[in-house]
Design an enzyme around this catalytic site. Structure first.
Site, PDB file in Angstrom:
ATOM      1  N   LYS A  91       5.209   1.754   1.115  1.00 29.03           N
ATOM      2  CA  LYS A  91       6.564   1.462   0.670  1.00 29.03           C
ATOM      3  C   LYS A  91       7.022   0.116   1.205  1.00 29.03           C
ATOM      4  CE  LYS A  91       8.297   6.234   0.377  1.00 29.03           C
ATOM      5  NZ  LYS A  91       9.352   7.166   0.861  1.00 29.03           N
ATOM      6  N   ASP A 103       2.249  -9.321  12.483  1.00 28.42           N
ATOM      7  CA  ASP A 103       1.476  -8.579  13.485  1.00 28.42           C
ATOM      8  C   ASP A 103      -0.032  -8.680  13.269  1.00 28.42           C
ATOM      9  OD1 ASP A 103       3.935  -7.868  14.406  1.00 28.42           O
ATOM     10  OD2 ASP A 103       3.680  -5.708  14.174  1.00 28.42           O
ATOM     11  N   HIS A 120      38.527 -12.820  26.005  1.00 29.01           N
ATOM     12  CA  HIS A 120      38.738 -11.806  27.043  1.00 29.01           C
ATOM     13  C   HIS A 120      39.623 -10.692  26.494  1.00 29.01           C
ATOM     14  CE1 HIS A 120      39.381 -10.030  30.999  1.00 29.01           C
ATOM     15  NE2 HIS A 120      40.666  -9.946  30.671  1.00 29.01           N
ATOM     16  N   LYS A 166       0.814  -1.213   0.000  1.00 29.27           N
ATOM     17  CA  LYS A 166       0.000   0.000   0.000  1.00 29.27           C
ATOM     18  C   LYS A 166       0.845   1.260   0.000  1.00 29.27           C
ATOM     19  CE  LYS A 166      -4.148   1.660   2.401  1.00 29.27           C
ATOM     20  NZ  LYS A 166      -5.065   1.388   3.545  1.00 29.27           N
TER      21      LYS A 166
END
Length: 475
Positions: A37, A321, A454, A35
């Site tokens: 980018k 989502d 380390h 819709k």
């Protein structure tokens, strides 16, 4: 003319474009309908721009403290306009990269609004045709896919009728477009988004108040992490109010400030600031998709799917989502890959959502994976725990960032790793070792026996793993 595809993906965000690349790799003729980018919320209004803000906050903080390291910097100034320009540059660089990946994979991209059609002259099945209303005003494109993946993402959740005006009352999209910093900010919601913005704005000198409904900030994290974060933010001057029940109808916008009332432990209190950010979660973008033309089921604002992300219409999948669950970009990507593999070969592979790394990019950073201590105990694990502080790590002392710790949780009976929780410098870059450990069913002993370089911050996971059995060296 209708165009045929093996797969059409609606939404070109992180989940959608990764799914498209995987489909192309597997030989599927693929198209994306986007819709706006390519890159979606993550690239344009989420992960990337917010981390660009946080990087500038880090630079400003380091420059302000440079004298401690023998470096004299005078007249340090923050320029929001320059930050906004850099944000746009970062976004555009990555945006062009995604467009290049689409071209490389020979993936067709349609820029417009997709809608699933019912049975029609183009296809006799529900959702068998995708109509695309093109952004450029040209004639609608009709796509005939064998399969569809819906990856339309999410948007900021409305808050009881409060209007996000974009100037005084902001959501997580609008705050990214600020043209000037306020002197003060109320943040409603002490979750990941709220904490990141509180940290960022505080570094820039904004007076921040967080109002959180739960009894602690970052309520989904291990309690020890939440307490440490609260301690560190308070030390930086951020006001944190928990158990705050907001009264939306109490909001009053003045000429230069906004006020809101909250019931805090039975006492009505008023809070005032120049601007207010509302960060109370996100809801799925599922409107106007034509779902009503299909048998697809929804739950509130999210699409219901099975374990391979199929909807009730077996040729239509949904990921990311818009299906709710764990709303993270890296989760959406892997859901997309699993959906595509099922489309291509019928292969079934499930995500273990317990083994997904979660990160908060504030100062200090937080990273975690697996079960919290309370979750493990609620599942009747007999836990053993190792904790190691950053003040015992040489590289952290060199950095001048010694606050925080790593907490390792294991099953006393099997010695299996159950969870790892970190707060401190650069822990978002350290959590992947713990993710690998959980993926391979590692034990703390195996991590403790792994030689770490380390000086490095990574030594802290080694020490925390040894601490599970009381064998840490530098404490």
């Amino acid at each position: 003319m209708a165009r045929e595809y093996d797969l059409v993906i609606i939404g070109g965000g992180t989940g959608g474009y990764v799914a498209a690349i995987k489909a192309a790799q597997l030989g599927l003729k693929t198209a994306i309908v986007e819709k706006e980018k390519l890159g979606g919320t993550c690239l344009h209004r989420g992960c990337i721009p917010t981390k660009t803000f946080l990087r500038s906050a880090e630079m400003y903080r380091d420059a302000s403290n440079a004298k401690e390291y023998g470096i004299q910097i005078s007249n340090i100034q923050f320029n929001l306009q320059q930050l906004q320009e850099r944000k746009k540059s970062v976004i555009e660089q990555l945006h062009q990269g995604i467009k290049g990946l689409m071209k490389k994979g020979k993936i067709d991209c349609y820029y417009g609004t997709a809608r699933l059609l019912g049975p029609s002259i183009f296809s006799p099945i529900a959702g068998g045709t995708v109509s695309v209303e093109m952004n450029d005003g040209s004639e609608n494109e009709m796509l005939l896919p064998k399969n569809i993946i819906i990856a339309t993402g999410a948007k900021p959740r409305p808050f009881n009728g409060i209007e996000y005006d974009g100037t005084m009352i902001l959501n997580s999209d609008q705050i990214l477009e600020m043209e000037e910093l306020p002197a003060s900010m109320i943040i409603i919601g002490g979750g990941v988004i709220g904490i990141e913005w509180a940290s960022c704005l505080s570094d820039f000198g904004v007076k921040v108040t967080i109002l959180e409904y739960a009894d602690r900030i970052l309520p989904n994290e291990d309690i020890a992490i939440s307490k440490e974060m609260e301690k560190q933010l308070i030390k930086r001057g951020i006001n944190i109010v928990t158990k705050a029940e907001i009264s939306p109808s109490s909001i009053v916008k003045g000429d230069n400030s906004v006020t809101i009332n909250a019931n805090v432990n039975g006492e009505e209190k008023k809070f005032e600031a120049e601007k207010m950010l509302i960060s109370i979660g996100r809801i799925g973008n599922i409107e106007n998709l034509g779902l009503e033309n299909t048998e697809i089921e929804t739950d509130s604002s999210f699409i219901k799917v099975n374990d391979v992300y199929q909807t009730k219409e077996k040729h239509i999948y949904a990921i990311g989502d818009c299906i709710g669950g764990v709303q993270l970009a890296h989760v959406a990507s892997h859901e997309g890959i699993i959906a595509v593999e099922h489309i291509a070969s019928g292969k079934k592979k499930a995500i273990n959502y317990r083994n997904i790394p979660r990160c908060v990019y504030s100062f200090p950073e937080v990273a975690s994976i697996g079960l919290t201590e309370d979750e493990a105990k609620s599942l009747n694990y007999d836990v053993k725990i190792g904790t190691f502080p950053f003040k015992g790590i040489g590289k952290a002392v060199v950095y001048g960032e010694t606050e925080g710790f790593v907490k390792v949780i294991a099953d006393r009976e099997t010695d299996d790793l159950l969870g790892v929780h970190m707060i401190g410098p650069h822990v978002t870059n350290l959590i992947s070792e713990a993710a690998l450990g959980l993926t391979l069913d590692a034990t703390p002993w195996e991590i403790g026996e792994t030689i770490h370089p380390h000086p490095s911050l990574s030594e802290i996971l080694n020490e925390a793993a040894l601490a599970v059995d009381g064998k840490a060296i530098h404490i």
